[in-house]
Scaffold this motif. Structure first.
Motif, PDB file in Angstrom:
ATOM      1  N   GLN A  41     -13.658 -10.945  -0.652  1.00 26.97           N
ATOM      2  CA  GLN A  41     -13.334  -9.572  -1.037  1.00 26.97           C
ATOM      3  C   GLN A  41     -12.938  -8.742   0.180  1.00 26.97           C
ATOM      4  O   GLN A  41     -11.997  -7.948   0.122  1.00 26.97           O
ATOM      5  N   GLN A  42     -13.651  -8.923   1.285  1.00 27.61           N
ATOM      6  CA  GLN A  42     -13.316  -8.204   2.519  1.00 27.61           C
ATOM      7  C   GLN A  42     -11.917  -8.581   2.982  1.00 27.61           C
ATOM      8  O   GLN A  42     -11.102  -7.715   3.342  1.00 27.61           O
TER       9      GLN A  42
ATOM     10  N   GLN B 197      -4.588  -6.228   0.977  1.00 31.67           N
ATOM     11  CA  GLN B 197      -3.989  -5.277   0.034  1.00 31.67           C
ATOM     12  C   GLN B 197      -3.628  -3.960   0.726  1.00 31.67           C
ATOM     13  O   GLN B 197      -2.644  -3.323   0.382  1.00 31.67           O
ATOM     14  N   GLN B 198      -4.437  -3.566   1.700  1.00 36.15           N
ATOM     15  CA  GLN B 198      -4.160  -2.337   2.429  1.00 36.15           C
ATOM     16  C   GLN B 198      -3.034  -2.525   3.445  1.00 36.15           C
ATOM     17  O   GLN B 198      -2.278  -1.591   3.728  1.00 36.15           O
TER      18      GLN B 198
ATOM     19  N   ARG C 128      -9.256  -7.166   0.445  1.00 33.22           N
ATOM     20  CA  ARG C 128      -9.087  -5.712   0.577  1.00 33.22           C
ATOM     21  C   ARG C 128      -8.201  -5.374   1.765  1.00 33.22           C
ATOM     22  O   ARG C 128      -7.324  -4.505   1.689  1.00 33.22           O
ATOM     23  N   SER C 129      -8.428  -6.067   2.877  1.00 35.25           N
ATOM     24  CA  SER C 129      -7.630  -5.822   4.070  1.00 35.25           C
ATOM     25  C   SER C 129      -6.165  -6.180   3.842  1.00 35.25           C
ATOM     26  O   SER C 129      -5.257  -5.433   4.234  1.00 35.25           O
TER      27      SER C 129
ATOM     28  N   SER D 217       0.825  -1.196   0.000  1.00 32.34           N
ATOM     29  CA  SER D 217       0.000   0.000   0.000  1.00 32.34           C
ATOM     30  C   SER D 217       0.858   1.244   0.000  1.00 32.34           C
ATOM     31  O   SER D 217       1.906   1.296   0.629  1.00 32.34           O
TER      32      SER D 217
END
Length: 264
Positions: free
Chosen positions: A166-167, A173-174, A170-171, A2
């Motif tokens: 997806q949740q 990736q961040q 996303r976490s 990130s």
């Protein structure tokens, strides 16, 4: 990885072309800052290529990463967003579908050979309405022939459709440096670890561990290309040591980080 502490990316414009002036059209850009184009599609094929900098193309299928000497092939009609790192030098191509009938209808990352690189550079110097029946036209035909034979490389991170995954993704990736296990994620999402493992394999084609490792290594390409120290990149990606990072990098790409960018 990130982009922590970085300024928001600058919006990059999309050419307002009703049609291509020639079957192959080139676009040259110098992008001093991080940049993005919002989700869009074209009625023609796009080859996103940078002679310097790292590109990312996001589609519903996943994230496609192109460090120097790799390019991303985006088929006509595929909605996508394009991200670039600071100081990116773009040499994009737009190709009419009449000259790309041989291409698979899927987004992919291609290896750019030294010959293909020089052909793209030479084409970028041509007039927009180049003559198709002389040397310029012959150069374009060789360029298309080289694109047709360009090998595909595995620089893609598949993304799931399941909302629970997806949740999770996303976490990660961040915060790729976080070490939460699949068991911890299964408890957080309220599903069994076995079910979550099967979902991951079915939706991405990878195990949870392999997906997270690919995320970290693909995310490392941008800071490495910009000259950050391997040790700093390794720690930011969640590796305990530089040697562990280099071993994982070699397993994924077949070479060390230094060799990877020297080859480019």
């Amino acid at each position: 990885m990130s982009p922590k502490g970085q300024k928001p990316p600058v919006r990059r414009s999309i050419p307002g072309l009703a049609s291509l002036p020639r079957p192959v059209y080139g676009r040259t850009e110098s992008l001093p800052n991080r940049a993005l184009t919002y989700r869009h599609s074209h009625p023609w094929v796009q080859l996103s290529y940078a002679i310097a900098g790292v590109l990312e193309v996001h589609t519903e299928a996943g994230r496609f990463i192109a460090p120097p000497q790799r390019a991303i092939w985006v088929p006509a009609g595929v909605p996508h967003r394009v991200f670039s790192t600071p100081h990116t030098e773009m040499r994009s191509l737009y190709l009419d579908c009449t000259v790309t009938g041989w291409a698979a209808d899927a987004c992919r990352v291609l290896q750019v050979s030294p010959l293909l690189r020089e052909l793209i550079r030479a084409f970028s110097a041509l007039s927009v309405e180049y003559a198709e029946d002389d040397a310029d036209g012959r150069l374009v035909q060789v360029l298309l022939d080289q694109l047709r034979g360009a090998p595909e490389v595995d620089l893609m991170l598949p993304l799931p459709h399941d909302q629970r995954l997806q949740q999770l993704c996303r976490s990660l990736q961040q915060h790729p440096e976080r070490q939460a296990t699949l068991a911890q994620w299964s408890a957080r999402l309220g599903v069994s670890e076995k079910t979550l493992s099967r979902l991951f394999q079915r939706e991405t084609g990878l195990t949870f561990r392999a997906w997270r490792q690919r995320l970290r290594l693909l995310g490392a390409l941008q800071p490495l290309e910009q000259g950050q120290r391997v040790t700093d990149v390794a720690l930011a990606c969640g590796y305990d040591s530089t040697s562990a990072f280099i071993a994982a990098f070699r397993q994924q790409f077949g070479c060390t980080p230094g060799e990877f960018f020297r080859a480019g």
